[in-house]
Design a protein around this motif. Sequence first.
Motif, PDB file in Angstrom:
ATOM      1  N   ASN A  12      74.637  99.039  -5.298  1.00 48.51           N
ATOM      2  CA  ASN A  12      75.847  98.241  -5.153  1.00 48.51           C
ATOM      3  C   ASN A  12      77.033  99.004  -5.757  1.00 48.51           C
ATOM      4  O   ASN A  12      76.903  99.597  -6.832  1.00 48.51           O
ATOM      5  CB  ASN A  12      75.663  96.899  -5.878  1.00 48.51           C
ATOM      6  CG  ASN A  12      76.810  95.943  -5.653  1.00 48.51           C
ATOM      7  OD1 ASN A  12      77.902  96.124  -6.179  1.00 48.51           O
ATOM      8  ND2 ASN A  12      76.574  94.905  -4.869  1.00 48.51           N
ATOM      9  N   PRO A  13      78.185  99.028  -5.093  1.00 42.55           N
ATOM     10  CA  PRO A  13      79.333  99.804  -5.592  1.00 42.55           C
ATOM     11  C   PRO A  13      79.782  99.429  -7.003  1.00 42.55           C
ATOM     12  O   PRO A  13      80.398 100.256  -7.696  1.00 42.55           O
ATOM     13  CB  PRO A  13      80.433  99.502  -4.568  1.00 42.55           C
ATOM     14  CG  PRO A  13      79.723  99.084  -3.342  1.00 42.55           C
ATOM     15  CD  PRO A  13      78.478  98.382  -3.807  1.00 42.55           C
ATOM     16  N   SER A  14      79.489  98.207  -7.443  1.00 39.12           N
ATOM     17  CA  SER A  14      79.945  97.766  -8.765  1.00 39.12           C
ATOM     18  C   SER A  14      79.057  98.287  -9.898  1.00 39.12           C
ATOM     19  O   SER A  14      79.434  98.201 -11.071  1.00 39.12           O
ATOM     20  CB  SER A  14      79.985  96.239  -8.825  1.00 39.12           C
ATOM     21  OG  SER A  14      78.676  95.702  -8.684  1.00 39.12           O
ATOM     22  N   LEU A  15      77.887  98.836  -9.574  1.00 40.45           N
ATOM     23  CA  LEU A  15      76.946  99.271 -10.607  1.00 40.45           C
ATOM     24  C   LEU A  15      77.453 100.532 -11.309  1.00 40.45           C
ATOM     25  O   LEU A  15      77.797 101.529 -10.660  1.00 40.45           O
ATOM     26  CB  LEU A  15      75.572  99.539  -9.991  1.00 40.45           C
ATOM     27  CG  LEU A  15      74.474  99.926 -10.991  1.00 40.45           C
ATOM     28  CD1 LEU A  15      74.130  98.746 -11.893  1.00 40.45           C
ATOM     29  CD2 LEU A  15      73.241 100.441 -10.265  1.00 40.45           C
ATOM     30  N   LYS A  16      77.496 100.477 -12.655  1.00 36.93           N
ATOM     31  CA  LYS A  16      77.961 101.620 -13.446  1.00 36.93           C
ATOM     32  C   LYS A  16      76.753 102.390 -13.973  1.00 36.93           C
ATOM     33  O   LYS A  16      76.164 102.055 -15.000  1.00 36.93           O
ATOM     34  CB  LYS A  16      78.823 101.145 -14.621  1.00 36.93           C
ATOM     35  CG  LYS A  16      79.993 100.265 -14.230  1.00 36.93           C
ATOM     36  CD  LYS A  16      80.973 100.996 -13.324  1.00 36.93           C
ATOM     37  CE  LYS A  16      82.179 100.118 -13.001  1.00 36.93           C
ATOM     38  NZ  LYS A  16      83.096 100.750 -12.028  1.00 36.93           N
ATOM     39  N   LEU A  28      72.232  95.187  -0.159  1.00 35.63           N
ATOM     40  CA  LEU A  28      72.755  95.795  -1.381  1.00 35.63           C
ATOM     41  C   LEU A  28      74.170  95.322  -1.710  1.00 35.63           C
ATOM     42  O   LEU A  28      74.548  95.233  -2.878  1.00 35.63           O
ATOM     43  CB  LEU A  28      72.766  97.329  -1.244  1.00 35.63           C
ATOM     44  CG  LEU A  28      71.448  98.068  -1.494  1.00 35.63           C
ATOM     45  CD1 LEU A  28      71.653  99.566  -1.331  1.00 35.63           C
ATOM     46  CD2 LEU A  28      70.903  97.765  -2.881  1.00 35.63           C
ATOM     47  N   SER A  29      74.944  95.043  -0.687  1.00 29.83           N
ATOM     48  CA  SER A  29      76.313  94.573  -0.932  1.00 29.83           C
ATOM     49  C   SER A  29      76.323  93.207  -1.621  1.00 29.83           C
ATOM     50  O   SER A  29      77.344  92.810  -2.186  1.00 29.83           O
ATOM     51  CB  SER A  29      77.091  94.504   0.383  1.00 29.83           C
ATOM     52  OG  SER A  29      76.533  93.536   1.251  1.00 29.83           O
ATOM     53  N   LYS A  30      75.175  92.517  -1.589  1.00 27.30           N
ATOM     54  CA  LYS A  30      75.081  91.181  -2.190  1.00 27.30           C
ATOM     55  C   LYS A  30      74.297  91.175  -3.498  1.00 27.30           C
ATOM     56  O   LYS A  30      74.306  90.174  -4.216  1.00 27.30           O
ATOM     57  CB  LYS A  30      74.405  90.213  -1.213  1.00 27.30           C
ATOM     58  CG  LYS A  30      75.070  90.142   0.159  1.00 27.30           C
ATOM     59  CD  LYS A  30      74.232  89.284   1.101  1.00 27.30           C
ATOM     60  CE  LYS A  30      74.794  89.296   2.523  1.00 27.30           C
ATOM     61  NZ  LYS A  30      73.911  88.550   3.462  1.00 27.30           N
ATOM     62  N   ILE A  31      73.572  92.269  -3.794  1.00 28.11           N
ATOM     63  CA  ILE A  31      72.700  92.310  -4.975  1.00 28.11           C
ATOM     64  C   ILE A  31      73.257  93.318  -5.979  1.00 28.11           C
ATOM     65  O   ILE A  31      73.147  94.531  -5.770  1.00 28.11           O
ATOM     66  CB  ILE A  31      71.254  92.704  -4.580  1.00 28.11           C
ATOM     67  CG1 ILE A  31      70.717  91.773  -3.502  1.00 28.11           C
ATOM     68  CG2 ILE A  31      70.345  92.683  -5.809  1.00 28.11           C
ATOM     69  CD1 ILE A  31      69.362  92.201  -2.946  1.00 28.11           C
ATOM     70  N   PRO A  32      73.864  92.863  -7.090  1.00 30.90           N
ATOM     71  CA  PRO A  32      74.482  93.789  -8.056  1.00 30.90           C
ATOM     72  C   PRO A  32      73.513  94.831  -8.605  1.00 30.90           C
ATOM     73  O   PRO A  32      73.910  95.969  -8.870  1.00 30.90           O
ATOM     74  CB  PRO A  32      74.987  92.858  -9.161  1.00 30.90           C
ATOM     75  CG  PRO A  32      75.169  91.528  -8.487  1.00 30.90           C
ATOM     76  CD  PRO A  32      74.083  91.455  -7.454  1.00 30.90           C
ATOM     77  N   GLY A  33      72.232  94.469  -8.768  1.00 30.89           N
ATOM     78  CA  GLY A  33      71.262  95.399  -9.351  1.00 30.89           C
ATOM     79  C   GLY A  33      70.351  96.051  -8.327  1.00 30.89           C
ATOM     80  O   GLY A  33      69.325  96.645  -8.689  1.00 30.89           O
ATOM     81  N   GLY A  34      70.702  95.965  -7.062  1.00 33.98           N
ATOM     82  CA  GLY A  34      69.842  96.489  -6.008  1.00 33.98           C
ATOM     83  C   GLY A  34      69.885  98.006  -5.901  1.00 33.98           C
ATOM     84  O   GLY A  34      70.862  98.654  -6.286  1.00 33.98           O
ATOM     85  N   VAL A  35      68.813  98.592  -5.355  1.00 38.58           N
ATOM     86  CA  VAL A  35      68.734 100.029  -5.123  1.00 38.58           C
ATOM     87  C   VAL A  35      67.878 100.264  -3.878  1.00 38.58           C
ATOM     88  O   VAL A  35      66.943  99.507  -3.599  1.00 38.58           O
ATOM     89  CB  VAL A  35      68.134 100.769  -6.356  1.00 38.58           C
ATOM     90  CG1 VAL A  35      66.716 100.299  -6.655  1.00 38.58           C
ATOM     91  CG2 VAL A  35      68.164 102.281  -6.143  1.00 38.58           C
ATOM     92  N   TYR A  36      68.218 101.320  -3.138  1.00 36.18           N
ATOM     93  CA  TYR A  36      67.488 101.643  -1.906  1.00 36.18           C
ATOM     94  C   TYR A  36      67.546 103.148  -1.691  1.00 36.18           C
ATOM     95  O   TYR A  36      68.505 103.809  -2.118  1.00 36.18           O
ATOM     96  CB  TYR A  36      68.128 100.919  -0.712  1.00 36.18           C
ATOM     97  CG  TYR A  36      67.496 101.228   0.641  1.00 36.18           C
ATOM     98  CD1 TYR A  36      66.265 100.694   0.986  1.00 36.18           C
ATOM     99  CD2 TYR A  36      68.160 102.044   1.562  1.00 36.18           C
ATOM    100  CE1 TYR A  36      65.691 100.960   2.231  1.00 36.18           C
ATOM    101  CE2 TYR A  36      67.595 102.314   2.804  1.00 36.18           C
ATOM    102  CZ  TYR A  36      66.353 101.776   3.134  1.00 36.18           C
ATOM    103  OH  TYR A  36      65.786 102.043   4.359  1.00 36.18           O
ATOM    104  N   PRO A  72      68.804  93.444 -14.282  1.00 33.19           N
ATOM    105  CA  PRO A  72      67.501  93.691 -13.641  1.00 33.19           C
ATOM    106  C   PRO A  72      67.657  94.540 -12.375  1.00 33.19           C
ATOM    107  O   PRO A  72      68.632  94.409 -11.632  1.00 33.19           O
ATOM    108  CB  PRO A  72      66.999  92.285 -13.299  1.00 33.19           C
ATOM    109  CG  PRO A  72      67.754  91.370 -14.200  1.00 33.19           C
ATOM    110  CD  PRO A  72      69.099  92.000 -14.394  1.00 33.19           C
ATOM    111  N   ILE A  73      66.689  95.422 -12.160  1.00 31.71           N
ATOM    112  CA  ILE A  73      66.694  96.274 -10.963  1.00 31.71           C
ATOM    113  C   ILE A  73      65.962  95.562  -9.832  1.00 31.71           C
ATOM    114  O   ILE A  73      64.862  95.037 -10.024  1.00 31.71           O
ATOM    115  CB  ILE A  73      66.014  97.626 -11.244  1.00 31.71           C
ATOM    116  CG1 ILE A  73      66.781  98.391 -12.323  1.00 31.71           C
ATOM    117  CG2 ILE A  73      65.916  98.459  -9.963  1.00 31.71           C
ATOM    118  CD1 ILE A  73      66.102  99.696 -12.744  1.00 31.71           C
ATOM    119  N   THR A  74      66.579  95.518  -8.667  1.00 29.38           N
ATOM    120  CA  THR A  74      65.939  94.968  -7.468  1.00 29.38           C
ATOM    121  C   THR A  74      65.749  96.104  -6.467  1.00 29.38           C
ATOM    122  O   THR A  74      66.674  96.475  -5.735  1.00 29.38           O
ATOM    123  CB  THR A  74      66.800  93.859  -6.831  1.00 29.38           C
ATOM    124  OG1 THR A  74      67.070  92.844  -7.804  1.00 29.38           O
ATOM    125  CG2 THR A  74      66.097  93.247  -5.626  1.00 29.38           C
TER     126      THR A  74
END
Length: 359
Positions: A172-176, A249-257, A205-207
Amino acid sequence: MDNTNQKKALINGEIALFLRGLIIGKVLTLMVIGGLLWWLLKPNLLSRNSIDSSSNQSLKTVSNTGSSSFQTIADVPTASFNYGGSTAWASIRQLVDSQIQSDRPELKLHYVDPVNASPGSSSGIRMLLDGKLDFAQSSRPLTDEEQAMAKARGFTLEQRQVGMDAIAVVVNPSLKVSGLTVDQLHQIYLGRITNWNQVGGPNLPITPLSQRPEDADTVIFSTNSDLKGQVLSSNVQYVYSTTEAVRQLSKIPGGVYYGSARSVVPQCSVKALPLGSTSGQLIPPYREPMVSPEQCPRQRNQLNTQAVKNGSYPIIANLFVIIKQNKGREQQIGNAYTNLLLTDQGQRAIEQAGFVGVH
């Protein structure tokens, strides 16, 4: 009488001197005019000679460095063929394959989607094994299981590399977070790292998102890795395709792919992370400077082709044409399609499609 002769001689001498002077004057005039003309025309003559020399050199260069094209490939069958496979190849199918069929109209290619599975390398290879495709496009190497299945059906499979891609990790673009090592990426998908604060990020949490292993388009566990065959964590949420993953991912702040860099790096709604063998050697999958989401889609991030070419990027995805070795029409079209992509024209087109050629 003597006076008369003397006068005549004197007059004749003066006439001779006059005529000699006149002739010399004309010769000098002609020399001056000729010299002036030569001086005026000299630049044009030199330029003409230079142009002719340059043209001749250009012709020699062209003849000495003649490149192969779609037209130079022999044994291209005249028929209609079905193919499919990796979604990462979408831009190749759109750009390169359309050029091939324009230059070689006798060859007709039809892309076929799987019926009860998500499109990708795995499903494409299964369809080839089942006789539903004439050749397949893959973003990963063949597995031992696939080779065994082919052998059980009376033929073998050959993989021929035609290009290179990278596997990019997007969030997600907001993740630092500054980036990940390859080992950290593995540990996330094995369920051993579950919070971004374990890798220098926020307490979040990581999704992890992924295609199902049996349908995967790309792989992060190398075929010769100790982690090959490991079961993914129960925390992993499975998606049908890369398109669905990017949307999630655009909806999940902690998502990764993870997926094809060519497919995910240009997307506006996700952010690609630098990846490295160690935390001190993080390499971005995109060309720097990174394009921010606010600049997209006016500008889009592009694949870091230099890092792929020089091998500094840690996870490379080779692009293979999978060919059925059965001495039949499938083998003929698989070989012909591969040879077309390996021409100079084909390699240039593959790079125009956003990948890296093999030569």
